[in-house]
Design an enzyme around this catalytic site. Structure first.
Site, PDB file in Angstrom:
ATOM      1  CG  ASN A   4       1.568  -0.297  -0.507  1.00  0.00           C
ATOM      2  OD1 ASN A   4       0.492   0.141  -0.895  1.00  0.00           O
ATOM      3  ND2 ASN A   4       2.522   0.496  -0.078  1.00  0.00           N
TER       4      ASN A   4
ATOM      5  N   GLY B 251       1.600   1.154   5.354  1.00  0.00           N
ATOM      6  CA  GLY B 251       2.065   1.413   6.707  1.00  0.00           C
ATOM      7  C   GLY B 251       3.519   1.105   6.981  1.00  0.00           C
TER       8      GLY B 251
ATOM      9  N   PRO C  87       3.700   3.883  -6.398  1.00  0.00           N
ATOM     10  CG  PRO C  87       2.035   2.816  -7.650  1.00  0.00           C
ATOM     11  CD  PRO C  87       3.161   2.551  -6.697  1.00  0.00           C
ATOM     12  CG  MET C  88       2.692   7.425  -3.437  1.00  0.00           C
ATOM     13  SD  MET C  88       3.752   7.901  -2.033  1.00  0.00           S
ATOM     14  CE  MET C  88       5.399   7.660  -2.765  1.00  0.00           C
ATOM     15  CG  LEU C  89      -2.773  11.014  -8.818  1.00  0.00           C
ATOM     16  CD1 LEU C  89      -2.303  10.401 -10.123  1.00  0.00           C
ATOM     17  CD2 LEU C  89      -4.285  10.870  -8.672  1.00  0.00           C
TER      18      LEU C  89
ATOM     19  CE  LYS D 108       0.426   0.008  -4.393  1.00  0.00           C
ATOM     20  NZ  LYS D 108      -0.804   0.452  -3.710  1.00  0.00           N
TER      21      LYS D 108
ATOM     22  NE  ARG E 108       0.425   7.304   3.468  1.00  0.00           N
ATOM     23  CZ  ARG E 108      -0.391   7.030   4.472  1.00  0.00           C
ATOM     24  NH1 ARG E 108      -0.967   8.030   5.127  1.00  0.00           N
ATOM     25  NH2 ARG E 108      -0.633   5.785   4.833  1.00  0.00           N
TER      26      ARG E 108
ATOM     27  CG  HIS F   1      -2.730  -0.808   0.575  1.00  0.00           C
ATOM     28  ND1 HIS F   1      -2.691   0.517   0.211  1.00  0.00           N
ATOM     29  CD2 HIS F   1      -2.839  -0.806   1.927  1.00  0.00           C
ATOM     30  CE1 HIS F   1      -2.776   1.274   1.294  1.00  0.00           C
ATOM     31  NE2 HIS F   1      -2.869   0.485   2.343  1.00  0.00           N
TER      32      HIS F   1
ATOM     33  CB  CYS G 290      -6.718   4.079  -6.930  1.00  0.00           C
ATOM     34  SG  CYS G 290      -7.142   5.808  -6.597  1.00  0.00           S
TER      35      CYS G 290
END
EC number: 1.3.1.-
Length: 345
Positions: A220, A222, A26-28, A147, A243, A180, A108
């Site tokens: 998650n 890298g 999930p990426m804002l 997450k 990303r 992460h 986050c």
């Protein structure tokens, strides 16, 4: 016209792999419904996540924050919040809409998120996170997952991580965690810096799986190649790519064959773009802007001659009044003819 994929959240037979074996993070501002539609053209198997949506936005917002395409499946909703009742209410709405998973954001680190008392700051309140997960688990039948990070600020020992996971797993009945592999600094670093500055510690996540073998644990942070994903899968149940999957989406064309089924076809990027045309036309007819869709496809030809011209043409023309599918067709013609012909263009 591309046919919608279907995915049952209650398959007749147990799947060979967990739903979380490979996912796009999930990426804002990135993984909106247009992005997910495109990514699903590239992989049938990857679990796709929404952007984080707050409970307040869902309950009080005017927009339909739960909208998605039926093609998105398997698709997970990531929620931001810390009120168990509000989270349970939103989880139930999402289940009714057909989502395959609910994920709670406990990773986050942005100031805005902290001010709303959700995100990474909740790592310091394991009991509250457990209450949130339990409330959602009681409200829905689909998986409810977390997450999070390997730590926050000075709370970064392995013992702290284990205590957090154990509390949420036992009291919250959470069975699935995506970790992460960086700690988060709640002050002093921007969200972007928090994705880059704290060092990665993959071994800590591997150890967590060894110490909690009954839990489903994905990693998650890298991950840039499918070779790296395969290495992680030797130790863990799943890999989440962020990303790299967005900026170089061509990598997703290999996911089904490399990580799920050696006999699965590799999607060719040209045909995926062409399969997007009917969707673009439909969205434009409903008032969408071409640039809101094409921003997600800029990196599809990364490393291929003509990729720069492709990006430039879309960037310069997609926002012009009246821009339509022809802009994408013109951009596609700029991709190396030898590549285009090799995939049957």
């Amino acid at each position: 016209m591309h046919e919608a994929q279907t995915f049952s959240s209650t398959p007749a037979t147990k799947p060979q792999y967990p739903l979380q074996r490979f996912s796009v993070a999930p990426m804002l501002d990135w993984t909106d419904r247009h992005c997910r539609y495109f990514h699903r053209l590239l992989t049938k198997q990857a679990l796709l996540y929404t952007e984080m949506v707050t409970t307040g936005a869902i309950i009080h917002g005017k927009a339909d924050y739960l909208a998605y395409s039926e093609q998105d499946h398997p698709v997970a909703l990531q929620l931001g919040g810390s009120d168990p009742q509000a989270l349970a209410h939103c989880a139930k709405l999402a289940e009714q809409r057909g989502y395959n998973e609910i994920n709670l954001n406990v990773g986050c680190p942005s100031d805005r998120v902290q001010n709303g008392r959700f995100g990474a700051c909740l790592m310091g309140e394991a009991d509250l996170v457990a209450d949130c997960i339990k409330a959602m688990r009681d409200a829905v039948a689909i998986p409810v997952t977390v997450k999070t990070r390997i730590g926050i600020d000075q709370l970064d020992s392995y013992e702290f991580l284990c205590e957090f996971v154990q509390t949420v797993a036992e009291r919250g009945e959470c069975e699935i965690f995506t970790i992460h592999a960086r700690k988060a600094w709640l002050s002093g670093l921007s969200p972007k810096e928090n994705r880059e500055v704290p060092p990665l510690d993959y071994e800590r996540v591997y150890q967590l799986k060894r110490d909690f073998p009954a839990l489903t644990i994905a990693i998650n942070g890298g991950v840039k190649t499918l070779a790296e994903a395969k290495e992680h899968l030797k130790h863990l149940d799943g890999v989440m790519m962020g990303r790299e999957a967005y900026q170089n989406p061509g990598i997703l064309t290999q996911v089904d064959r490399e990580l799920f089924d050696p006999n699965a076809p590799v999607v060719d990027s040209v045909k995926a773009i062409e399969a997007l045309y009917p969707y673009i036309e439909q969205e434009l007819s409903q008032g969408a802007y071409l640039g809101h869709i094409t921003r997600h496809i800029l990196g599809i030809f990364q490393g291929i001659p003509g990729a720069r011209q492709w990006r430039r043409h879309l960037s310069e023309n997609a926002h012009k009044p009246g821009a339509g599918v022809s802009v994408v067709e013109e951009a596609l013609a700029l991709v190396s003819p030898s590549y285009y012909e090799s995939v049957g263009g």
